[in-house]
Design a protein around this motif. Structure first.
Motif, PDB file in Angstrom:
ATOM      1  N   ASP A 148       0.828  -1.202   0.000  1.00 41.20           N
ATOM      2  CA  ASP A 148       0.000   0.000   0.000  1.00 41.20           C
ATOM      3  C   ASP A 148       0.863   1.253   0.000  1.00 41.20           C
ATOM      4  O   ASP A 148       1.925   1.304   0.626  1.00 41.20           O
ATOM      5  N   GLY A 149       0.372   2.292  -0.679  1.00 41.33           N
ATOM      6  CA  GLY A 149       1.058   3.569  -0.670  1.00 41.33           C
ATOM      7  C   GLY A 149       0.169   4.619  -0.038  1.00 41.33           C
ATOM      8  O   GLY A 149      -0.940   4.858  -0.497  1.00 41.33           O
ATOM      9  N   ALA A 150       0.611   5.240   1.049  1.00 37.89           N
ATOM     10  CA  ALA A 150      -0.199   6.246   1.723  1.00 37.89           C
ATOM     11  C   ALA A 150      -0.295   7.484   0.846  1.00 37.89           C
ATOM     12  O   ALA A 150       0.702   8.004   0.365  1.00 37.89           O
ATOM     13  N   SER A 151      -1.515   7.961   0.616  1.00 36.55           N
ATOM     14  CA  SER A 151      -1.716   9.119  -0.241  1.00 36.55           C
ATOM     15  C   SER A 151      -2.061  10.372   0.552  1.00 36.55           C
ATOM     16  O   SER A 151      -1.986  11.470   0.026  1.00 36.55           O
ATOM     17  N   GLY A 152      -2.450  10.222   1.791  1.00 34.88           N
ATOM     18  CA  GLY A 152      -2.802  11.393   2.577  1.00 34.88           C
ATOM     19  C   GLY A 152      -3.877  11.083   3.591  1.00 34.88           C
ATOM     20  O   GLY A 152      -4.196   9.920   3.860  1.00 34.88           O
ATOM     21  N   THR A 153      -4.424  12.149   4.161  1.00 29.56           N
ATOM     22  CA  THR A 153      -5.441  12.012   5.197  1.00 29.56           C
ATOM     23  C   THR A 153      -6.567  12.996   4.937  1.00 29.56           C
ATOM     24  O   THR A 153      -6.320  14.171   4.645  1.00 29.56           O
ATOM     25  N   ILE A 154      -7.789  12.520   5.009  1.00 35.17           N
ATOM     26  CA  ILE A 154      -8.935  13.425   4.978  1.00 35.17           C
ATOM     27  C   ILE A 154      -9.267  13.779   6.424  1.00 35.17           C
ATOM     28  O   ILE A 154      -9.253  12.911   7.299  1.00 35.17           O
ATOM     29  N   TYR A 155      -9.479  15.056   6.675  1.00 34.85           N
ATOM     30  CA  TYR A 155      -9.734  15.500   8.043  1.00 34.85           C
ATOM     31  C   TYR A 155     -11.033  16.308   8.101  1.00 34.85           C
ATOM     32  O   TYR A 155     -11.443  16.946   7.121  1.00 34.85           O
ATOM     33  N   VAL A 156     -11.686  16.248   9.246  1.00 31.06           N
ATOM     34  CA  VAL A 156     -12.919  16.995   9.491  1.00 31.06           C
ATOM     35  C   VAL A 156     -12.672  17.888  10.703  1.00 31.06           C
ATOM     36  O   VAL A 156     -12.247  17.406  11.758  1.00 31.06           O
ATOM     37  N   LYS A 182       0.955  15.766   7.963  1.00 33.68           N
ATOM     38  CA  LYS A 182       0.270  15.591   9.229  1.00 33.68           C
ATOM     39  C   LYS A 182      -0.824  16.639   9.382  1.00 33.68           C
ATOM     40  O   LYS A 182      -0.619  17.811   9.055  1.00 33.68           O
ATOM     41  N   VAL A 183      -1.975  16.223   9.881  1.00 31.77           N
ATOM     42  CA  VAL A 183      -3.101  17.144  10.036  1.00 31.77           C
ATOM     43  C   VAL A 183      -2.725  18.274  10.980  1.00 31.77           C
ATOM     44  O   VAL A 183      -3.062  19.436  10.748  1.00 31.77           O
TER      45      VAL A 183
END
Length: 283
Positions: A148-156, A182-183
């Motif tokens: 797997d390749g980490a693409s990012g993070t969705i944050y709320v 990092k968020v």
């Protein structure tokens, strides 16, 4: 004949009968009388291409994948083509599979062509594309596999702004964004950034993205919640008026529900309904 044979008698640039048949079948189209039944499909595919749920890949990219089935979408001759029907399978003289197709085009025409003719037309057109199926399978996980390749993070986020509209609806107003880092770094010094309404923010949800274009995913989630986009303006630290575009008047549990539908591949055709405060199917 000797070596002085005129070039005009040499048929080096004359197309074979099969090539001519393929070209004729592609060009031989009739008005599609029930196009109204197919138009929403083309419109939905265009939305899914725009948001990244589908991709348009060169047909020649994978010569091992020449299969054509009912429900497939292609781009040929600059037009989207939908395979609406596939007749009984037959075989060509050289033993290759063939079948009569009903192909509907996005300009309201259709053609009853042979599968081999469509394949030849796709190969001949350097700009032809196979439109992939809508994304299926998990886009998020609590763990990562080695490949797997980490693409990012969705944050709320939830804002601590004292703007009247925000203060009145604090539990319903959320910012939905994506970051490749990092968020915590993304939201540093929010009181200086109009993107964060010039106020402190609270992280109320995060989802890790794997093997997906984070920008396209962000466009997808924003498309779903577009009806609940918060129209708000704030002054930046220089006194300029800014209208942030990533804040939505939507309950947190509905955001989580939308992410779940994207996660299991069932988000196609859904959009947020502000009146019902829920997701609903388009059309």
């Amino acid at each position: 004949m000797d070596g002085d044979t005129p070039f005009i008698t040499r048929l080096t640039h004359v197309r074979s009968s099969t090539e001519r048949q393929a070209a004729e079948e592609i060009s031989r189209r009739n008005p599609c009388k029930d196009f109204h039944a197919f138009k929403p499909r083309f419109e939905q595919v265009q939305k899914e291409l725009a948001t990244g749920l589908r991709n348009a890949r060169p047909f020649k990219e994978n010569r091992g994948n020449t299969e054509i089935n009912v429900g497939d979408f292609f781009i040929v001759g600059g037009q989207k083509a939908y395979v609406a029907r596939k007749g009984r399978q037959s075989f060509t003289r050289d033993g290759k599979k063939d079948a009569r197709l009903r192909v509907v085009f996005d300009n309201g025409t259709e053609s009853k062509m042979l599968m081999r003719s469509l394949q030849r037309a796709l190969y001949k057109d350097d700009t032809s594309r196979r439109i992939t199926a809508a994304i299926q399978g998990p886009l998020f996980a609590d763990y990562t596999e080695e490949e797997d390749g980490a693409s990012g993070t969705i944050y709320v986020l939830r804002s601590h702004s004292q703007l009247p509209d925000v203060a009145r609806n604090r539990d319903l107003i959320h910012k939905i964004g994506v970051t490749n880092g990092k968020v915590e770094q993304r939201i540093s010094n929010p009181q200086l950034d109009p993107t964060f309404l010039m106020a402190e923010v609270e992280i109320v949800g995060t989802y890790k993205l794997y093997n997906i274009n984070s920008k396209k995913f962000e466009n997808l989630i924003h498309r779903i919640f577009q009806p609940a986009l918060l129209e708000i303006k704030v002054k930046d630290r220089f006194g300029n008026t800014v209208a942030p575009r990533e804040w939505f008047l939507v309950p947190l549990h509905v955001i989580d529900q939308a992410v779940g539908k994207i996660q299991d591949g069932t988000i196609t055709g859904w959009i947020y309904d502000p009146q019902g405060s829920c997701l609903k199917r388009l059309g």
